[in-house]
Design a protein around this motif. Structure first.
Motif, short mmCIF file in Angstrom:
data_model
loop_
_atom_site.label_atom_id
_atom_site.label_comp_id
_atom_site.label_asym_id
_atom_site.label_seq_id
_atom_site.Cartn_x
_atom_site.Cartn_y
_atom_site.Cartn_z
N ALA A 17 0.84 -1.22 -0.03
CA ALA A 17 0.11 0.14 -0.20
C ALA A 17 0.96 1.32 0.12
O ALA A 17 1.76 1.23 0.64
CB ALA A 17 -0.80 0.16 1.26
N PRO A 18 0.36 2.17 -0.68
CA PRO A 18 1.41 3.50 -0.85
C PRO A 18 1.45 4.22 0.60
O PRO A 18 0.52 4.04 1.26
CB PRO A 18 0.54 4.62 -1.62
CG PRO A 18 -0.43 3.52 -2.63
CD PRO A 18 -0.66 2.31 -1.73
N SER A 19 2.55 4.51 0.96
CA SER A 19 2.92 4.70 2.53
C SER A 19 2.02 6.04 2.51
O SER A 19 1.74 6.32 3.94
CB SER A 19 4.29 5.13 2.86
OG SER A 19 4.87 6.02 1.96
N ILE A 20 1.93 6.99 1.66
CA ILE A 20 1.03 8.13 1.85
C ILE A 20 -0.38 8.07 2.54
O ILE A 20 -0.93 8.56 3.19
CB ILE A 20 1.04 9.11 0.88
CG1 ILE A 20 0.46 10.35 1.23
CG2 ILE A 20 0.00 8.76 -0.26
CD1 ILE A 20 0.85 11.52 0.47
N LEU A 21 -1.05 6.64 1.97
CA LEU A 21 -2.23 6.38 2.55
C LEU A 21 -2.25 5.89 3.84
O LEU A 21 -3.22 6.06 4.57
CB LEU A 21 -2.82 5.07 1.78
CG LEU A 21 -3.10 5.61 0.10
CD1 LEU A 21 -3.84 4.57 -0.63
CD2 LEU A 21 -3.78 6.79 -0.03
N LEU A 77 4.14 13.13 7.45
CA LEU A 77 3.83 14.40 6.98
C LEU A 77 2.38 14.99 7.47
O LEU A 77 2.22 15.90 8.17
CB LEU A 77 3.40 14.38 5.57
CG LEU A 77 4.78 14.55 4.49
CD1 LEU A 77 4.23 14.57 3.00
CD2 LEU A 77 5.29 16.10 4.84
N PHE A 78 1.72 13.83 8.04
CA PHE A 78 0.09 13.81 8.34
C PHE A 78 0.00 13.66 9.75
O PHE A 78 -1.09 13.66 10.38
CB PHE A 78 -1.09 13.19 7.44
CG PHE A 78 -0.76 13.55 5.87
CD1 PHE A 78 -0.21 14.75 5.51
CD2 PHE A 78 -1.11 12.41 5.18
CE1 PHE A 78 -0.10 14.84 4.09
CE2 PHE A 78 -1.13 12.60 3.81
CZ PHE A 78 -0.39 13.81 3.34
N VAL A 122 2.43 0.74 11.52
CA VAL A 122 1.64 -0.03 10.53
C VAL A 122 2.41 -0.15 9.39
O VAL A 122 2.49 -1.29 8.62
CB VAL A 122 0.68 0.88 10.16
CG1 VAL A 122 -0.35 0.27 8.96
CG2 VAL A 122 -0.49 0.96 11.26
N TYR A 132 -4.16 9.76 10.32
CA TYR A 132 -4.76 10.91 10.54
C TYR A 132 -6.19 10.88 10.55
O TYR A 132 -6.29 11.60 11.82
CB TYR A 132 -4.43 11.92 9.17
CG TYR A 132 -5.19 13.13 9.22
CD1 TYR A 132 -4.49 14.30 9.72
CD2 TYR A 132 -6.37 13.22 8.71
CE1 TYR A 132 -5.09 15.43 9.83
CE2 TYR A 132 -6.89 14.55 8.74
CZ TYR A 132 -6.48 15.63 9.43
OH TYR A 132 -7.10 16.83 9.46
N GLN A 133 -6.47 10.18 10.15
CA GLN A 133 -8.24 10.01 10.41
C GLN A 133 -8.56 9.42 11.79
O GLN A 133 -9.45 9.76 12.55
CB GLN A 133 -8.80 9.11 9.18
CG GLN A 133 -9.03 9.88 7.88
CD GLN A 133 -10.01 10.77 7.83
OE1 GLN A 133 -10.35 11.75 8.51
NE2 GLN A 133 -11.13 10.35 7.06
N LEU A 145 -2.59 9.17 5.72
CA LEU A 145 -3.97 9.51 5.87
C LEU A 145 -4.79 8.72 6.82
O LEU A 145 -5.53 9.20 7.45
CB LEU A 145 -4.69 9.34 4.47
CG LEU A 145 -4.36 10.49 3.40
CD1 LEU A 145 -5.08 10.20 2.12
CD2 LEU A 145 -4.84 11.90 3.89
N PHE A 146 -4.67 7.34 6.78
CA PHE A 146 -5.40 6.61 7.63
C PHE A 146 -5.12 6.84 9.19
O PHE A 146 -6.12 7.13 10.05
CB PHE A 146 -5.01 5.18 7.20
CG PHE A 146 -5.42 4.14 8.38
CD1 PHE A 146 -6.58 4.00 8.80
CD2 PHE A 146 -4.34 3.23 8.87
CE1 PHE A 146 -7.07 3.13 9.64
CE2 PHE A 146 -4.90 2.17 9.72
CZ PHE A 146 -6.13 2.16 10.21
N ALA A 170 6.37 10.29 3.91
CA ALA A 170 5.08 10.46 3.73
C ALA A 170 4.14 10.33 4.72
O ALA A 170 3.35 10.99 4.86
CB ALA A 170 4.70 9.62 2.28
#
Lengths: 302, 313
Positions: free
Chosen positions: A141-145, A239-240, A172, A151-152, A148-149, A236
């Motif tokens: 899975a792209p690490s930026i996702l 960042l969030f 993760v 973050y949420q 985002l996960f 990545a």
């Protein structure tokens, strides 16, 4: 079985082509075959050469630009405004804290999940094969996702960025790596060892932990180290989650600096000393990661 | 046969065995829960964007924070084109390197060079970004773009190859992505090549075939599925790559023909616009929706790679 037949036919045709011709005089066709062969061989050597050249070029630009900034001040002073003689100390400490905490979270869970897959999840266990597949999906899975996960999950509900959520995001990322290597390494342990343990009257958990895991510990360590190397350079997902921080902070509940984020923030800056710090940080991260990888590879070769 | 009575210590031991099994099972469940949570949170986060724009989200070509109108065509195209460029460059490189490593180089050299190429795969992506920004972007801006702009502007490929000579853009991103995924694809292909029965190869050489003939008549047909699997795996990596691309793609959300103009990809757009998107805004929701789409793409490419590699065996 159809494929090998096809190959065999191809081989046969080739052979008859060659046999029809006098081997010792270089006919037009033979010359062409030879030239094409040289070109193909050359191209394939060139391909490997290009990859090596790129690695050399990356290492060279890191060394030539980054080495100038490696000094006691860089390693001990926190980041600061341009021209103030800031260093990277808070980013280095932040990176160590976050990856360390992430490893503490990911390693036990990943080890146990890997043990489950190898010892209880052999053929026919659909739950285990689902977990195996999901671990592969998570690994690719792209690490930026992942960022985002988390973050949420951990930033948005609490309303502030934190070093802790950064560590969770890194965990993760590391988890599937540890799971899959642990499983692979435990599978290499011969069944006879499990059987002899059981024959001596040891409970299954004892056999698993003190025989299988013990004999596979080197390989399992490899997985943990590779996961560490993967986390060390990840930008990545941070960042969030941990956002980055200009000041020295050890509070995991507040935004926290890390080396990759510092590189990201400084590399595009228009101040020379910030760009210099970015290169120095890049040098530190790359050599840390490469050092872990080289150690692992040299150790596992023996 | 008489059952032996189970002693208390044995009972305790069995009890701990069940507890141990349960604990391991829970840890395995964590992995499932993580992916489930990831997909669920991404979908709920992007729900607002999906319901606001409907199908227009997929067909609208502008990404406009000023008017709060978002369409995914521009970043999606950027991702698809940069990934395609990356595959086109990486495939010959990886194939050549893997062929050389398995069939030409001596075992000693092959081990050392193979390990070095593997190390290239371990370099963090942000380093590739910096390196691309420093080395590739200026090279394209100074050498390649002026040449194309001067000589090919009026040719049939003019619209594809001309553009402002800034260096950043799809081509630079594609090249750096290619360099990032090539070591990875080399590793997979080396494995595939090693699985070819030596008998086939040796009989071909024995009949007088040249290396090239062995390559395209034996190696390629035999390992076709495995190679496509390697390409798809590399594609999955290139699709989601963020940090390297963010540095060099130029980050402009427009649609156009030129391969040398600044664009953006799904991942780079998320990375750059996220800090400017307040919680609960339509913009953030659109980014989440983009993330959801990216997750789907990544899953599909993994399943595809699995399927193709599985078919070979």
């Amino acid at each position: 079985m159809r494929a090998p037949m096809k190959q065999a036919v191809a081989v046969h045709e080739l052979g008859s082509n060659v046999a029809q011709r006098d081997r010792w005089s270089l006919g037009r066709k033979a010359l062409r075959r030879r030239i094409v062969d040289y070109l193909a061989t050359g191209a394939s050597i060139a391909a490997a050469g290009v990859l090596l050249l790129v690695l050399a070029s990356i290492l060279w630009s890191l060394l030539s630009r980054g080495l100038a900034g490696v000094s006691w001040a860089t390693l001990t002073r926190p980041m600061g405004p341009p021209g103030s003689g800031g260093g990277l100390a808070n980013a280095i400490i932040g990176s160590i804290l976050q990856t360390g905490l992430a490893l503490l979270m990911a390693a036990p869970v990943g080890l146990m999940c890997g043990i489950y897959l190898s010892e209880y999840g052999r053929k026919g266990n659909y739950f285990a094969s689902t977990v195996r597949f999901v671990a592969d999906v998570l690994m690719s899975a792209p690490s930026i996702l992942i960022g985002l996960f988390i973050y949420q999950l951990l930033v948005a509900p609490f309303g502030h960025f934190s070093g802790f959520s950064g560590a969770v995001a890194l965990a993760v990322l590391a988890l599937p790596v540890i799971v899959r290597t642990t499983e692979d390494m435990l599978r290499l342990v011969p069944t006879a060892m499990r059987e002899s343990g059981a024959a001596l009257g040891a409970a299954r958990w004892r056999v698993t932990l003190f025989l299988c895991l013990r004999s596979a510990r080197k390989g399992v360590m490899t997985g943990v180290l590779l996961a560490l190397a993967r986390m060390g350079g990840e930008t990545a997902p941070l960042l969030f989650t941990s956002l980055g921080n200009q000041i020295m902070s050890l509070n995991m509940n507040k935004p926290m600096a890390s080396l990759p984020i510092a590189i990201y923030q400084y590399a595009g800056a228009s101040y020379d000393d910030w760009v210099q710090l970015a290169w120095t940080g890049a040098l530190l991260v790359t050599f840390g990661v490469l050092l872990i990888n080289i150690t692992v590879r040299l150790a596992s070769r023996r | 046969m008489r059952m032996t009575p189970v002693s208390r210590s044995q009972q305790r031991r069995l009890g701990f065995d069940i507890f141990f099994h349960g604990l391991l099972w829970l840890c395995a469940l964590v992995v499932l829960a993580l992916l489930g949570g990831l997909i669920l949170l991404m979908a709920t986060g992007g729900w607002k964007a999906f319901t606001t724009f409907g199908l227009g989200f997929f067909t609208h070509s502008s990404w406009n924070p000023v008017h709060d109108v978002y369409g995914v065509i521009a970043p999606l195209l950027g991702t698809v084109v940069s990934t395609t460029i990356a595959i086109l460059f990486a495939l010959p490189m990886a194939f050549g390197a893997a062929f050389w490593l398995t069939f030409i180089a001596s075992a000693r050299v092959s081990a050392i060079v193979g390990m070095t190429i593997q190390l290239l795969a371990a370099v963090p992506s942000i380093i590739f970004g910096m390196w691309g920004f420093l080395v590739i972007v200026p090279f394209i801006a100074r050498n390649i773009q002026p040449f194309f702009n001067h000589h090919l502007r009026h040719s049939a490929f003019g619209p594809l190859l001309s553009g402002p000579p800034v260096g950043t853009g799809l081509m630079a991103a594609g090249i750096v992505l290619a360099i990032m995924i090539a070591p990875f694809m080399t590793a997979v292909m080396t494995d595939v090549f090693k699985a070819i029965p030596p008998m086939l190869r040796e009989s071909a050489f024995g009949l007088g075939a040249t290396r090239w003939e062995v390559m395209h008549k034996i190696v390629v047909p035999w390992s076709r599925n495995g190679m496509i699997g390697a390409v798809v795996l590399g594609m999955g990596r290139a699709l989601g790559e963020t940090m390297a691309v963010t540095f060099i793609i130029g980050n402009v959300t427009t649609v156009g023909w030129s391969l040398f103009a600044p664009r953006s990809t799904v991942a780079s757009l998320i990375a750059l616009q996220f800090p400017e998107s307040p919680a609960g805004s339509l913009r953030l929701s659109s980014l989440m929706a983009l993330g959801f789409i990216l997750m789907l793409l990544s899953c599909v490419s993994l399943v595809l790679a699995r399927f193709l590699r599985g078919k070979r065996q």
